[in-house]
Each structure stands twice: as structure tokens, then as C-alpha cells.
Design a protein around this motif. Structure first.
Motif, PDB file in Angstrom:
ATOM      1  N   LEU A   1      43.537 -29.640 -17.955  1.00  0.00           N
ATOM      2  CA  LEU A   1      43.775 -28.226 -17.651  1.00  0.00           C
ATOM      3  C   LEU A   1      42.404 -27.542 -17.591  1.00  0.00           C
TER       4      LEU A   1
ATOM      5  N   ASN B   1      39.984 -41.127 -20.273  1.00  0.00           N
ATOM      6  CA  ASN B   1      39.723 -41.720 -18.971  1.00  0.00           C
ATOM      7  C   ASN B   1      38.344 -41.263 -18.499  1.00  0.00           C
TER       8      ASN B   1
ATOM      9  N   MET C   1      45.708 -35.250 -30.067  1.00  0.00           N
ATOM     10  CA  MET C   1      45.788 -33.973 -29.350  1.00  0.00           C
ATOM     11  C   MET C   1      44.791 -33.989 -28.203  1.00  0.00           C
ATOM     12  N   PRO C   2      45.043 -33.106 -27.229  1.00  0.00           N
ATOM     13  CA  PRO C   2      44.058 -33.045 -26.150  1.00  0.00           C
ATOM     14  C   PRO C   2      42.724 -32.492 -26.676  1.00  0.00           C
TER      15      PRO C   2
ATOM     16  N   TYR D   1      40.878 -28.726 -21.029  1.00  0.00           N
ATOM     17  CA  TYR D   1      41.744 -29.372 -22.016  1.00  0.00           C
ATOM     18  C   TYR D   1      42.075 -30.756 -21.453  1.00  0.00           C
ATOM     19  N   PHE D   2      41.736 -31.741 -22.218  1.00  0.00           N
ATOM     20  CA  PHE D   2      41.751 -33.100 -21.674  1.00  0.00           C
ATOM     21  C   PHE D   2      42.689 -33.976 -22.521  1.00  0.00           C
ATOM     22  N   ALA D   3      43.749 -34.475 -21.838  1.00  0.00           N
ATOM     23  CA  ALA D   3      44.723 -35.323 -22.552  1.00  0.00           C
ATOM     24  C   ALA D   3      44.126 -36.703 -22.808  1.00  0.00           C
ATOM     25  N   PRO D   4      44.232 -37.180 -24.030  1.00  0.00           N
ATOM     26  CA  PRO D   4      43.677 -38.505 -24.337  1.00  0.00           C
ATOM     27  C   PRO D   4      44.607 -39.622 -23.836  1.00  0.00           C
ATOM     28  N   LYS D   5      44.101 -40.811 -23.944  1.00  0.00           N
ATOM     29  CA  LYS D   5      44.942 -41.964 -23.622  1.00  0.00           C
ATOM     30  C   LYS D   5      45.875 -42.256 -24.787  1.00  0.00           C
TER      31      LYS D   5
ATOM     32  N   HIS E   1      48.237 -33.663 -14.240  1.00  0.00           N
ATOM     33  CA  HIS E   1      48.522 -32.998 -15.512  1.00  0.00           C
ATOM     34  C   HIS E   1      47.789 -33.644 -16.692  1.00  0.00           C
ATOM     35  N   ILE E   2      46.612 -34.084 -16.415  1.00  0.00           N
ATOM     36  CA  ILE E   2      45.830 -34.685 -17.500  1.00  0.00           C
ATOM     37  C   ILE E   2      44.779 -33.682 -17.993  1.00  0.00           C
TER      38      ILE E   2
ATOM     39  N   LEU F   1      46.304 -26.725 -13.941  1.00  0.00           N
ATOM     40  CA  LEU F   1      46.360 -28.153 -14.260  1.00  0.00           C
ATOM     41  C   LEU F   1      45.952 -28.956 -13.035  1.00  0.00           C
TER      42      LEU F   1
END
Lengths: 974, 260
Positions: free
Chosen positions: B47, B208, B233-234, B249-253, B44-45, B40
Motif C-alpha cells: 500500500l 519479496n 504484520m506488514p 505498507y508492505f505485506a511480508p511473506k 495487494h501486497i 494498493l
């Protein structure tokens, strides 16, 4: 709170955390501990709990959390577990003790203040030399015994009886104020006075409290009061009419106000240091009329300009006095009152004459001194003197009643009196020219001469003139004995005439003497003048009361006379000069005037002095020089028979008195010196003592504040108010079934929060947690502690932490006395579990064999605790372990939700509870909201960025080999 | 014992360059199947999941699993010392605390050897739950990189909407707003320019742009990129490697915030 000393143990595992990095985290907050903190910490300067302290504190902290975009969940304490109750009980006991000590401190504070007051009063008594303080008898043992309540035996001076009821203590209790605070209070008061807030009517300007105020404040207040007294109190004429239907009432009221204002004015002048000037100035005003009026109480003499309230008052007083003495004075007054009636125009002239004449004595008295100095006062004077005095005596006997009265009130020249009285009352045949002459006398001296001329041969004009002067001047002191006679006549009528005669003679003789004496020792003159007069009085009055009263009235009267005399003098002398100069008579004018001016202040001052000294003087004289009343009577008899010897005796006495006075003065001076030194020393000591008191009071106050702080407790009301506040902020809160810490740990276990904010270390015992400490301390970094870290770095897992609680003491258990964090951890490292420790100790304590004390720690521990530590059978109490391991918690795993804050409701809330204006609340709140919004914009990319954490599942907890090794090592060390 | 040989050092160089901005220290797990890295980023946005299959190496030998705790930046620094066409060899003995990198220039007979100290990194091994994504878009990696770069001038965030009509990138900021729309298409000549959309339901997510542009640095590794998204979901963004892949793996806003 919590496990004692636990933080010390786990501090090495602390990780500093930046608040900014905690953005978006959900934190459980132990709120019960918050309220506790606020109550303890938020105090004003005097240690009093601030209003709505808990709410203000909550508000501040919530704002901080919101500012850093932390999502808080508040957890409140529920019911206390039974185990905790015992500990709570002990805490409450401690609190009660605190309350009791607070009360004791308050008592001590009071005692100390009383002590200081006693010192103060002692100090204030010192300067009053020779006088017996009014309240002295309250302080000595005998009378104080009377005051002391029965059944209480004081051990020492400052030992006070127990106060049964609880003492009400207020913040601004003047009894508990220190000097500084008092000054502060006084300055505030002054400001108020300046602003006119204080009702001046309620102030007693004569009170010692008023006198103790700073001069500036006094001036301020008096001035305000004076200005106010001028106003009509805002009433219209009609309103006043309604208020005073009788116009007389209104007049009286007005006069009262005028008198009041005058008193204030004088006070003001006195404050401004103008008192002496005032006397002179007032009396120097021309064309003033003394008006004698009758009222219910007595007689009032007032000046037209009404500036002499004091004078009229004194005269009124006099009139009352005379009445009280139950002499025929009132009748005499009536005579005087009747006097002007037959001839209306006369009244004014008489009044004028009485005013202007009286100064004549004074002036001529001084003038006579000048004459005397020129050796113009030989024997030949005695001849014409006698007839005139005889004449006077005749007039006197002829009008025994009215004579003295006129003396009393107008201090009129005997000439006038002799003229007027017979003219009006007895001898109707007496021609009016007497009147005319007396009247005209005031218009010009020449006329006076002519009047004189009609009385005595004209060729003797010069000598007569002088004689007349002399006579009149001699008359002046005679006034005093005469006045005494006035009362005397009533008591001893038999001796009346002779004594009057003798007295007049005496007085003159004495006066002559005193005149001679005056040359070398001028200052003594008034004393010798007055003292014999008093002596005479004393002889005829058996009771000292009457005498004193008489003296008092006499004294009051005297200054007026002199005051009146002084100002007319110059004019009179001028007049005299005009008339005298053509006849080439007597010393030149300027010298005279000079003499007079020199004399008059001199004269008036000593008399004033005499006035003040008198009460003290009379008494010793009476005791020492005068024999008891029986002796007095004898004295009186003798006085009638052996006039001359008596005179001698009296003179000798006077001399002796003068001498005695000198000795007395010397002794007084010495005593005064000693007293002064004492006083000075004492003042020094008092200053030192005072400082000590001040500091002691301050420390006691501090102590009291602390004790009060410790005595305050968290109430249910506070909790519910805080919860209301949280609702307005849209912050979720829960009330734990039991302990808030346990619920916090449960929330973390449930995964509902990211961490716990608490300063209480108990949470580690309730579960695996991440604790943030010092969240709201500005001075320190926020520290994070995690159970994992503690376990990893220190080898202290939850069960061992619970073990530590047993050793160190916590909310549930008392711990073992003498075991601190270090020994506690060592012990756990040595034995692993408390059961092992207990087993070992039960054996080792009884048989400290080498086998049992195998390790250095065991030996050391044995040495230290062998006779101190006795473990109970059930030592690691299972109930306590159970309470930590399985606390009563709410296992609800519903997610928390946050609502936007309600600004309007918050405004109303703080207006209601803390008295903040909506604007104030808004000012505090809006920046926080705005700042949050601003940050959201700036950090838009990050702020609303979700983290992967919630989707990623930890697959396997892998730890590096070396980390394993390191922690293993650490663990082994423990 | 690990011994892996790459014919061209550039292969590894590109991969390390693509991930170095996002990662600091991380463990590379080596086993028989190949090298795997999963870590990560600090916030942690994102992975990063890297898989280099043993097939990708000209020689590969790993008898036992080895964890190489490395600072990716240090690795990148060492790799810069290698020429692109150098033969690269990675070696690490069992229980050794160093990684030996050898760069061989076959023509000039030059052999460089670098020893990288290994670190103990306490790292959680993470697993991303396998999910069926609602939308999958395969498109040119270069086009994606370019599009995002353009939009980053306008805003810090990009909204990606995928529906039957195509894929739409849009951004809105203080300057104004902009958007690029791609219709699904098939380019027969240049297969990498084709845009292939597989869709079970329309998806709209915001990301982002700063992180996205870091991700698209991997564009050099592959001509095409696969975007996979499900609402809330990411996103999974994958660049295919000859053998293996680089996956993000990308976390959305978050769309709605209680404090906003």
C-alpha cells in the motif's frame, strides 16, 4: 435448480476471471450440486452410470482446485426446508415418471427386437423352396392363439401382453444388441476361440447357430476341436486305466472320440470346400477292409482305417431299421456272420471280394454302356440271360434268407453268392473250386474266364463274357428290387418265387430299357432306376412309414456302394484289359477307362441327388400316381397275374413320371423364379427395414439411457464417500443445517471464504456474495458475479432478486407461468415490489380501465395475462421471503484449516471404491502435487506472499460521481 | 478549486517516478491540508501512502476537497516534459474533469500547459490501523537500496532480522546464500549513515525482493529510511519528505503454508 432464468438476467454483470489469479483464495463449494452433476454427466457409452462416478469427479475437481492453489471449503446440503420439499416432491414425481417411461422404452425395445427377429425368421424361411418350415405353424394365427396367455387379446401381431415384473436389463444383453454390437461381440468371441479359451466340447457343430457364424470362425472352432480330440486329455495311461477299468469301455470311448474327430475332420474339409475331394480320396485308398461287427445295437460296418464312420453309422442305422421292422433280417445277418466262421481264411477273401466285387457292377454297368454303344448287345443275349437268371432265381429260392442279406451288405455279385451260399449251406457236395474260382477271380480275370468256362460252353466265351458282364450289370439294378423282395417275402410268401423271378426279370428288362434310355438322357437314368424300385416297394407296403424307412435305408446304403465302386474301377478295368486284350475282345482299354471315369462321377452324383430329392419326390408321387391303399392291393393282385401288362403300366408310369417330372421341373422353375423375385424384393425391403430398426433401436437406447440418467439420484452413501475423500485430501467441509447455498452465503458474510463456487444462482438471494461460475467448465471462462455488481449495474438488490424468484420460480416457489426473465425484470422495474404488482393486478384484472393500464407495460401485460394469471391472496408468500432472507444457517465463524493430503490413504481409497490400482492413483495424484510444489518454488516470491487485505480496513466506500450517475441511470432504466 | 505551486518541478517528478511502477490508476485527494494519495498495488501486497503537506508548496489553495482520478503513468509522462527547475503549478476547477499542469521557466519566460483528463476511479479509501511496531530502524536509504540490490542476485526473498545486535539482511537461493549485518551505530559526520535501532522485541520477517526494490526507488526522495516491523504484520517503510512523507505498507511473506 435455483431461480429459473436468473443467470440470463445477471449475465451482463459477469466478469471473466483467470483461474491463475484466484491463487490462495478460500472458496466455498456447493458440493451437493457437484454430486448431482457427476451423476448426470458421467456416463459410459450406453448411458450407464460409471462406477464411483461421484468420487472420480470429486477427485478430478479437487485436483484442479489444488493445481490452481485454491483453498476449497466444501458445503453439503443438509435437510431440505419444508418449502423446498414440495418442490422436491414435484421433482421426484418427474423422476418417477422418467423411470416409468424408461420401463416403457425397454418394453418397446424388446418389442422392436422381437419384430426384427420375426422378420429375420421370415427371411430365412424364404430360400427353403417348397418345404414347409418346421416352425411355420407357430406363426400362424391358430396355433399362436394357443400360446397366447388367457385373458389377453392381442390387437395386432406385435401387441404384447404387459409384463408384470420389472425387466432386468443388462448391458450386454444379446437381445438388445444392435447388429454392430453383435459383430463386435462375435469378433471378441473369435479371438477367444483362437486363444483356446472356449470349451469346444460344449459347441454343437450341427446347430444352426453354429452355421450362422462366419466361415472363418467356424473353421477356427472346428479345427481347435479337432486338434483337441487327438489329445489324450492330458491323462496318463495309469489314470486312464483307473477311469476305464473295463478296457472295452475305453475302446468304445476311443472309438467315439475317433468318430467325433472324423466328423470334425469332415466338417473341416467341408468348410474348406474339400468335401468332394475327400470322398474321392478316402475311397481311393487301397487295401481297405470292411469289417462287419456285431454290437448291442445292431451291426457296424467299418473300414479298417476308420475313416468311414459315416458309412458304418449308416449301416448301423440300417441294421436298427431292419430290426425295428421286425423282419427276420437279424437272422439273416447271423447267417452272414456265420459264413466266415467255418473257414477262417475265407473271411478275408470274402470281405475283399465283397469290397472289390461290388465295384464290378458299377464298372461293368458303365462298361456295358460302352458295349451297347458298339451294338454288341443284340437279341442273342437274351438266351443265355435266362438260364443265368434262372440260376440266380434258383440260388435265390435255395437260400432265400442269406441271398438278400449278402446283397444288402456286400452288394456281392450274384455269381459269388450263388457259388458260396449253396456251397456252404445247402450243397455240401458242391466242390470247393467254386470258392477258388471266385477267389481267384479277384486275382486275375483269366481265372474268372476259366470259372465261366466251367459253367457255360467254351466256344461261347466271347458272348458269355459279354453276357456275364451284361448279366452282372443287369444284376446291379436288380439289387434294388431284390432288396424289396427281401421284405416282400415275409409279407407275401405265396408269390415269393414267381415274383422274385418276375422281379428279377422285370428289373433286367427295365434296366435294359433304362440302359437304352440312358443313351439319350443319361441323367434320368438313376431316377428311372430308383423310382420303379420304389414303386414296387410302395405296392407291397401299405404304410408309407415303412416305405419311407426302407427308402431311407436304401438311400443311405446306395452311396456307399457306389463310392466303393468308383475307386476300384480303374484297377479292375486294367486287370480286365490285361486278360481281355490277349483274346482280342471288346473295345480298347483306354476308351473304356475313359468311359468309366466319365460315368462314375456322373453316376454317383445323380444318385446323391436322388437321395436328397427323394423325400419330397416320394410323397407327391404317392399321392398323385399312386391310388389309395385299397387300390394298391388290387394293384398287387394284378401284378401277380398280369405281369407283362403291369410291367407296361409301370414303364408307362415311369415314362409319364419322367414327363411329369419335366413338366414339374418347368413349373418348379417358374415357381422358383417367381419366388426368387419375391425373395429378392423382400430382401431389399428387409435391408431397408433393418436399417430403420437399427436406427430406431439406437434412438430408443439413447432415450433409455437419458431416462435412466434422469432417474438416478444422489444417495447418502455417495455424500459420505465424498466426505471421506475430502478428509483424505485434507480439505475442510461442512454440512449445512439446511441449504448449502445459504450456508455458502453465510460463510461469505462471516468472512470465512473469499467467494462461492456454484452454478446455482440461489446464493444471491441468501446474501451478499461473490459467485464463481463455470469453474470446472473447460469450454468457458470462469465468470465471477458479485451481488454488488448486480446491484450496481442492474439495480437488482437482494430483495428484488427474491421478487424475481417469485415470478420466475425457484426451489421454494413455482413462479408464474408465462413470465420469463425479461418480463420479470420489467415487472419489477414497473412496480418496484411484488406487493404493488399484486395490488394493481387484483384491480386491473377486473376493471381494465385506462387509469389502471396507464403504462405500455401494464397494457401489454394485461393483454397477455388477463385470462391466464390469477394471483393467490398471499401472493408474495411471506414464508418464502423469510426463507430467503433468514435462512437456517450455521453461524459458526471458526476459521477453516487445511491439512496436507494423504497420498497413501487416497491410493487405498480409490482402489477400494473405483478399482484403481495404487500406481494409477499415484500417477494421477503425484503430478498434481509435484506441479503445486514446482509452482511454489517458481512463484516463491508471490506464492507465500501475504496480502495487505487482511490488515486494511475499508474506511469509506467512495464511489466516483460519474459512476454514481451511471448506475443511477441504469437503475432508473430498470 | 485547487491551485498548488511548486518551486521545483523535480520534487513532484521524483515522487511520481518512485510510485509509478507500483500504481496504475488512483485518486489523489486534495484538501486544505494538502494532497494525499493512498492506493494498493495490483497484487495487494504494497500500500502506497503519499502525503504532500500544503507547507511543501510555495503556494497552496484548496477551498473544497477535490478528488483527482489520475493514471499515475500518464501523470509521469506529462511531468517528464517539465525541466527539473521549472515552476510547476497544478490547477483543477471544481467539478472539472481535467487537471491543468503548468511548467514555467522563469529565465526564458517559457510557459507550458498540459491538461490531463481526469478519470472516475472506483477506489476504496483504505485505512491502516495504527499499531505500535516492535522494531524501528532508521538507516541510510541508499545503503538499504544497495544491500537489497545485492541480495536480489541470490534470491527473490530477503529475510530481515532485527535484534539488539543489529539488523541482518539475508537471502538464500539456488546459487547459495548471503547476508549483510548492520550494527547500530552513530555517524556524527554523516548523520544519514547512522543506524538507529529501537526495539521492544526481536523481529524476523521475509519480504519479496522485487517489491522491496520498487519501494526503495523512493531513496532519491530522502537520505534516510525508517523501517518499522512487527512479527506477522506488514512492515511500514517511510521516506520523509520536506513536508509530508511517502509511506509503504508492505505485506511480508507467509512462513508456513499448509500446501507446502
Amino acid at each position: 435448480m435455483g431461480v429459473r432464468g436468473l443467470w440470463k438476467v445477471i449475465e451482463p454483470t459477469a466478469r471473466p476471471v483467470l483461474l491463475e489469479s484466484m491463487r490462495g483464495q478460500i472458496l466455498a463449494i456447493d458440493a451437493s450440486i457437484w454430486i448431482y452433476h457427476f451423476i448426470k454427466a458421467m456416463r459410459d457409452g450406453k448411458g450407464q452410470l460409471l462406477r464411483a462416478a461421484h468420487l472420480v469427479g470429486f477427485f478430478r475437481r479437487i485436483c484442479k482446485l489444488l493445481f490452481y492453489e485454491i483453498k476449497p471449503v466444501f458445503v453439503f446440503d443438509g435437510a431440505a426446508p419444508i418449502l423446498k420439499k414440495s418442490t422436491t416432491k414435484r421433482r421426484q414425481q418427474r423422476r418417477q415418471d422418467c423411470e416409468e417411461t424408461a420401463r416403457a422404452t425397454a418394453n418397446r425395445l424388446l418389442t422392436l427386437q422381437l419384430q426384427r427377429m420375426a422378420e429375420n425368421s421370415k427371411e430365412s424361411q424364404v430360400p427353403v423352396k417348397g418345404s414347409i418350415p418346421q416352425n411355420a405353424h407357430y406363426l400362424d394365427g391358430e396355433s399362436s392363439k394357443g400360446i397366447t396367455p388367457k385373458g389377453f387379446q392381442s390387437l395386432d401381431t406385435y401387441h404384447l401382453p404387459e409384463i408384470e415384473s420389472i425387466m432386468p436389463i443388462q448391458v450386454n444383453d444379446s437381445r438388445l444388441l444392435t447388429e454392430e454390437e453383435l459383430n463386435e461381440y462375435a469378433s471378441k468371441f473369435t479371438e477367444e476361440a483362437r486363444a483356446g479359451f472356449i470349451d469346444t466340447a460344449t459347441i454343437d457343430f450341427k446347430s444352426p447357430e453354429f452355421a450362422s457364424l462366419p466361415l472363418a470362425t467356424q473353421y477356427q472352432l472346428v479345427n481347435t476341436a479337432r486338434l483337441k480330440s487327438r489329445l489324450r486329455m492330458g491323462y496318463s495311461a495309469e489314470q486312464l486305466d483307473a477311469m476305464f477299468p473295463d478296457s472295452m469301455d475305453f475302446s468304445r470311448f476311443q472309438i467315439k472320440r475317433v468318430a467325433q474327430r472324423n466328423a470334425l475332420t469332415q466338417k473341416l474339409m467341408g468348410l474348406g470346400g474339400l468335401e468332394e475331394d475327400l470322398t474321392r480320396r478316402v475311397s481311393s485308398e487301397k487295401n481297405k477292409h470292411y469289417m462287419l461287427k456285431r454290437n448291442e445295437k445292431g451291426w457296424t460296418l467299418s473300414l479298417e482305417n476308420a475313416d468311414s464312420t459315416a458309412q458304418s453309422e449308416s449301416l448301423e442305422h440300417r441294421g436298427q431299421n431292419v430290426k425295428r421292422e421286425e423282419h427276420s433280417d437279424s437272422d439273416e445277418f447271423e447267417d452272414v456272420d456265420l459264413e466266415p466262421e467255418p473257414n477262417e481264411p475265407q473271411r478275408e477273401s470274402l470281405a475283399t471280394s465283397s469290397e472289390e466285387r461290388s465295384p464290378d457292377f458299377e464298372k461293368l454297368f458303365g462298361f456295358e454302356a460302352a458295349v451297347q454303344r458298339e451294338k454288341l448287345f443284340p437279341v442273342e443275349f437274351s438266351e443265355p440271360k435266362h438260364p443265368s437268371s434262372a440260376q440266380h432265381a434258383f440260388g435265390h429260392t435255395g437260400s432265400t434268407k442269406s441271398g438278400p442279406v449278402s446283397f444288402l451288405f456286400s452288394n456281392q455279385a450274384p455269381q459269388t453268392k450263388q457259388d458260396s451260399d449253396p456251397a456252404k449251406k445247402k450243397d455240401v457236395e458242391e466242390p470247393p473250386p467254386w470258392f477258388a474260382s471266385s477267389d481267384s477271380k479277384f486275382e486275375s480275370m483269366a481265372l474268372t474266364d476259366r470259372t465261366e468256362g466251367s459253367l457255360v460252353p467254351i466256344e461261347l466265351a466271347d458272348s458269355i463274357r459279354r453276357e456275364y458282364d451284361e448279366y452282372r450289370s443287369s444284376k446291379r439294378p436288380k439289387v434294388e428290387p431284390e432288396r424289396n423282395q427281401e421284405t416282400e417275402t415275409n409279407t407275401i410268401p405265396a408269390e415269393d418265387t414267381t415274383q422274385q423271378y418276375l422281379n428279377t426279370f422285370d428289373a433286367r428288362e427295365r434296366h435294359n430299357d433304362s440302359c437304352k434310355e440312358r443313351e439319350p438322357e443319361r441323367k434320368q437314368e438313376p431316377e428311372t432306376n430308383t423310382i420303379p424300385a420304389q414303386d414296387t416297394t410302395q405296392q407291397h407296403f401299405s404304410t408309407s412309414d415303412a416305405r419311407e424307412r426302407d427308402n431311407g435305408s436304401y438311400k443311405e446304403w446306395e452311396p456307399v456302394n457306389i463310392a466303393g465302386a468308383i475307386d476300384t474301377e480303374p484297377q479292375q478295368s486294367e486287370l480286365e484289359n490285361e486278360s481281355v486284350a490277349p483274346k482280342d475282345l471288346t473295345p480298347p482299354g483306354p476308351v473304356e477307362v475313359l468311359d468309366l471315369t466319365e460315368d462314375s462321377p456322373n453316376h454317383s452324383e445323380p444318385v446323391e441327388q436322388a437321395e436328397t430329392i427323394e423325400p419330397q419326390r416320394v410323397e407327391p408321387e404317392f399321392e398323385s400316381a399312386m391310388t389309395p391303399t385299397t387300390a394298391d392291393e388290387e394293384h398287387t393282385e394284378e401284378y401277380g397275374n398280369k405281369v407283362l401288362t403291369e410291367e407296361d403300366i409301370m414303364l408307362a408310369e415311369a415314362d409319364a413320371l419322367a414327363e411329369e417330372d419335366e413338366d414339374q421341373d418347368l413349373a418348379d422353375m417358374m415357381i422358383g423364379e417367381v419366388e426368387e423375385t419375391e425373395r429378392f424384393n423382400k430382401a431389399l425391403n428387409i435391408v431397408a427395414d433393418r436399417a430403420a430398426y437399427q436406427t430406431e433401436i439406437t434412438t430408443l437406447k439413447q432415450q433409455f439411457a437419458n431416462q435412466q440418467r434422469d432417474a438416478d439420484t444422489v444417495t447418502d452413501e455417495m455424500v459420505s464417500e465424498c466426505q471421506e475423500l475430502l478428509q483424505l485430501f485434507g480439505i475442510p467441509y461442512i454440512t449445512a443445517p439446511m441449504e448449502a447455498e445459504a450456508q455458502c452465503a453465510e460463510l461469505q458474510t462471516l468472512g470465512l471464504v473469499d467467494g462461492i463456487v456454484t452454478d446455482d444462482g440461489d446464493s444471491f438471494l441468501f446474501g451478499e456474495v461473490l459467485v464463481y461460475r463455470n469453474m470446472f467448465s473447460m469450454a468457458k471462462y470462469v465468470e465471477s458475479y458479485s451481488s454488488d455488481q448486480i446491484n450496481e449495474q442492474l439495480g437488482l438488490d437482494r430483495s428484488r432478486l427474491i421478487g424475481l424468484a417469485f415470478l420466475l420460480g425457484s426451489d421454494y416457489t413455482d413462479g408464474i407461468l408465462g413470465i420469463g426473465p425479461v418480463i420479470g425484470v420489467e415487472l419489477l422495474a414497473e412496480f418496484g415490489s411484488l406487493e404493488h404488482f399484486r395490488d394493481w393486478w387484483s384491480v386491473a384484472q377486473r376493471s381494465p380501465t385506462d387509469e389502471n393500464l396507464s403504462s405500455p407495460f401494464k397494457r401489454k401485460f394485461y393483454k397477455r395475462f388477463k385470462s391466464k394469471l390469477f394471483l393467490p391472496e398471499n401472493f408474495p408468500e411471506a414464508a418464502v421471503t423469510e426463507a430467503y432472507e433468514h435462512p437456517v444457517v450455521d453461524p459458526d465463524d471458526t476459521k477453516f484449516e487445511w491439512a496436507p493430503l494423504d497420498i497413501a490413504a487416497l491410493k487405498a481409497f480409490f482402489e477400494r471404491h473405483a478399482g484403481w490400482s495404487p500406481e494409477y492413483t499415484n500417477d494421477l495424484l503425484v503430478p498434481v502435487v509435484e506441479e503445486t510444489k514446482r509452482r511454489q518454488l517458481v512463484n516463491k516470491g508471490r506464492k507465500d506472499q501475504s496480502s495487505l487485505d487482511k490488515w486494511i480496513v475499508e474506511k469509506e466506500h467512495t464511489r466516483s460521481k460519474r459512476a454514481h450517475r451511471a448506475t443511477d441511470l441504469l437503475k432508473r432504466k430498470r | 478549486m485547487l491551485e498548488a505551486k511548486l518551486d521545483a518541478a523535480s520534487q513532484l517528478k521524483k515522487i511520481v517516478e518512485a510510485i509509478r511502477d507500483m500504481l496504475g490508476e488512483c485518486n489523489i485527494e486534495c484538501n486544505e491540508t494538502g494532497l494525499a494519495l493512498q492506493s494498493l498495488d495490483k497484487s495487494h501486497i504494497v500500500l502506497v501512502s503519499l502525503l504532500l503537506g500544503s507547507d511543501g508548496f510555495s503556494e497552496y489553495r484548496c477551498d473544497r476537497g477535490v478528488t483527482l482520478g489520475l493514471n499515475i503513468n500518464s501523470l509521469a509522462t506529462v511531468l517528464r516534459c517539465a525541466n527539473n527547475d521549472d515552476i510547476l503549478t497544478l490547477r483543477s476547477e471544481d467539478r472539472a474533469n481535467e487537471l491543468i499542469l503548468t511548467f514555467e521557466d522563469s529565465k526564458a519566460d517559457r510557459i507550458s500547459e498540459f491538461n490531463l483528463r481526469l478519470m472516475d476511479i472506483d477506489q476504496e479509501y483504505l485505512a491502516i490501523p495504527e499499531t505500535e511496531y516492535a522494531a524501528t530502524v532508521v538507516m541510510s536509504a541508499a545503503v538499504l537500496q544497495r544491500t537489497l540490490r545485492d541480495l536480489s542476485a541470490l534470491s527473490e526473498a530477503v529475510t530481515i532480522e532485527i535484534d539488539k545486535e543489529g539488523i541482518r539482511f539475508s537471502a538464500e537461493g539456488d546459487l547459495g546464500k548471503g547476508s549483510t549485518h548492520f550494527k547500530p551505530c552513530v555517524d556524527m559526520e554523516n548523520a544519514e549513515n547512522s543506524i538507529n535501532i529501537t526495539l521492544s522485541e526481536p523481529v524476523s520477517l521475509s519480504f519479496n525482493l522485487q517489491y522491496f526494490s520498487n519501494i526503495t526507488k523512493a531513496s532519491s526522495l530522502s537520505s534516510t529510511v525508517t523501517l518499522q516491523m512487527t512479527a506477522g504484520m506488514p512492515a511500514q517503510i517511510e521516506y520523509k519528505l520536506p513536508s509530508g512523507h511517502v509511506r509503504y505498507y508492505f505485506a511480508p511473506k507467509i512462513e508456513d503454508d499448509p500446501y507446502a
